[in-house]
Design a protein around this motif. Structure first.
Motif, mmCIF file in Angstrom:
data_model
loop_
_atom_site.group_PDB
_atom_site.id
_atom_site.type_symbol
_atom_site.label_atom_id
_atom_site.label_comp_id
_atom_site.label_asym_id
_atom_site.label_seq_id
_atom_site.Cartn_x
_atom_site.Cartn_y
_atom_site.Cartn_z
ATOM 1 N N ALA A 1 0.821 -1.186 0.000
ATOM 2 C CA ALA A 1 0.000 0.000 0.000
ATOM 3 C C ALA A 1 0.871 1.259 0.000
ATOM 4 C CB ALA A 1 -0.937 -0.022 1.192
ATOM 5 N N ALA A 2 1.930 1.244 0.813
ATOM 6 C CA ALA A 2 2.796 2.426 0.878
ATOM 7 C C ALA A 2 3.478 2.678 -0.457
ATOM 8 C CB ALA A 2 3.828 2.266 1.977
ATOM 9 N N ARG A 3 3.813 1.625 -1.169
ATOM 10 C CA ARG A 3 4.457 1.796 -2.479
ATOM 11 C C ARG A 3 3.548 2.496 -3.474
ATOM 12 N NH1 ARG A 3 7.144 -4.123 -2.644
ATOM 13 N NH2 ARG A 3 8.890 -3.617 -1.304
ATOM 14 N N SER A 4 2.244 2.339 -3.295
ATOM 15 C CA SER A 4 1.299 2.969 -4.211
ATOM 16 C C SER A 4 0.951 4.389 -3.790
ATOM 17 C CB SER A 4 0.019 2.134 -4.308
ATOM 18 O OG SER A 4 -0.660 2.160 -3.070
ATOM 19 N N GLY A 5 1.511 4.833 -2.672
ATOM 20 C CA GLY A 5 1.261 6.200 -2.229
ATOM 21 C C GLY A 5 0.241 6.314 -1.113
ATOM 22 N N LEU A 6 -0.339 5.194 -0.669
ATOM 23 C CA LEU A 6 -1.277 5.253 0.446
ATOM 24 C C LEU A 6 -0.517 5.511 1.740
ATOM 25 C CD1 LEU A 6 -3.754 2.310 -0.189
ATOM 26 C CD2 LEU A 6 -4.228 4.749 -0.315
ATOM 27 N N LYS A 56 6.902 6.862 8.162
ATOM 28 C CA LYS A 56 8.318 6.940 7.799
ATOM 29 C C LYS A 56 9.038 5.631 8.114
ATOM 30 C CE LYS A 56 12.367 9.873 8.561
ATOM 31 N NZ LYS A 56 12.878 11.056 9.260
ATOM 32 N N GLN A 57 8.756 5.049 9.288
ATOM 33 C CA GLN A 57 9.360 3.778 9.679
ATOM 34 C C GLN A 57 8.912 2.648 8.754
ATOM 35 O OE1 GLN A 57 8.260 3.368 13.778
ATOM 36 N NE2 GLN A 57 9.909 4.693 14.506
ATOM 37 N N LEU A 58 7.623 2.629 8.402
ATOM 38 C CA LEU A 58 7.113 1.596 7.490
ATOM 39 C C LEU A 58 7.800 1.687 6.131
ATOM 40 C CD1 LEU A 58 3.281 1.632 8.212
ATOM 41 C CD2 LEU A 58 4.890 -0.208 8.716
ATOM 42 N N SER A 61 11.352 0.440 6.330
ATOM 43 C CA SER A 61 11.435 -1.018 6.448
ATOM 44 C C SER A 61 11.204 -1.712 5.113
ATOM 45 C CB SER A 61 10.451 -1.527 7.494
ATOM 46 O OG SER A 61 9.115 -1.423 7.029
ATOM 47 N N MET A 62 10.514 -1.012 4.200
ATOM 48 C CA MET A 62 10.252 -1.586 2.860
ATOM 49 C C MET A 62 11.239 -1.060 1.819
ATOM 50 S SD MET A 62 6.120 -1.745 2.668
ATOM 51 C CE MET A 62 5.831 -0.044 3.080
ATOM 52 N N GLY A 63 12.175 -0.238 2.246
ATOM 53 C CA GLY A 63 13.149 0.298 1.321
ATOM 54 C C GLY A 63 12.641 1.439 0.470
ATOM 55 N N ILE A 64 11.578 2.075 0.900
ATOM 56 C CA ILE A 64 10.998 3.209 0.165
ATOM 57 C C ILE A 64 11.527 4.490 0.762
ATOM 58 C CG2 ILE A 64 8.873 4.398 -0.471
ATOM 59 C CD1 ILE A 64 7.445 1.686 -0.090
ATOM 60 N N ILE A 65 12.136 5.308 -0.075
ATOM 61 C CA ILE A 65 12.690 6.583 0.395
ATOM 62 C C ILE A 65 12.044 7.709 -0.391
ATOM 63 C CG2 ILE A 65 14.776 7.956 0.658
ATOM 64 C CD1 ILE A 65 16.327 5.288 0.722
ATOM 65 N N HIS A 66 11.388 8.613 0.321
ATOM 66 C CA HIS A 66 10.772 9.805 -0.312
ATOM 67 C C HIS A 66 11.157 11.018 0.452
ATOM 68 C CE1 HIS A 66 8.579 7.650 -3.260
ATOM 69 N NE2 HIS A 66 7.657 7.169 -2.456
#
Length: 66
Positions: A1-6, A56-58, A61-66
């Motif tokens: 979900a976080a990868r899709s911007g949620l 931010k922590q989630l 943990s998934m390797g997503i940096i914005h």
């Protein structure tokens, strides 16, 4: 979900063009026959610092940096 911007606090207005008035309506979507999910989402203007840190922590943990 976080990868899709949620993000935490987002409000899902519709899923696959089905209005979402309650969380129970989400279960009406037949995910077996529909392999895609199109969401209409309203992002809050501001979220609490606790929620922002959690997101931010989630992401980290998934390797997503914005």
């Amino acid at each position: 979900a976080a990868r899709s911007g949620l993000a935490l606090g987002d409000l899902i207005l519709s899923a696959n063009n089905i209005p979402m008035q309650t969380k129970q309506e989400f279960s009406k979507i037949n995910f077996i026959t529909q392999n895609k999910l199109r969401l209409l989402v309203q992002h809050p203007l501001e979220i609490s610092s606790k929620a922002a840190n959690h997101v931010k922590q989630l992401k980290a943990s998934m390797g997503i940096i914005h």
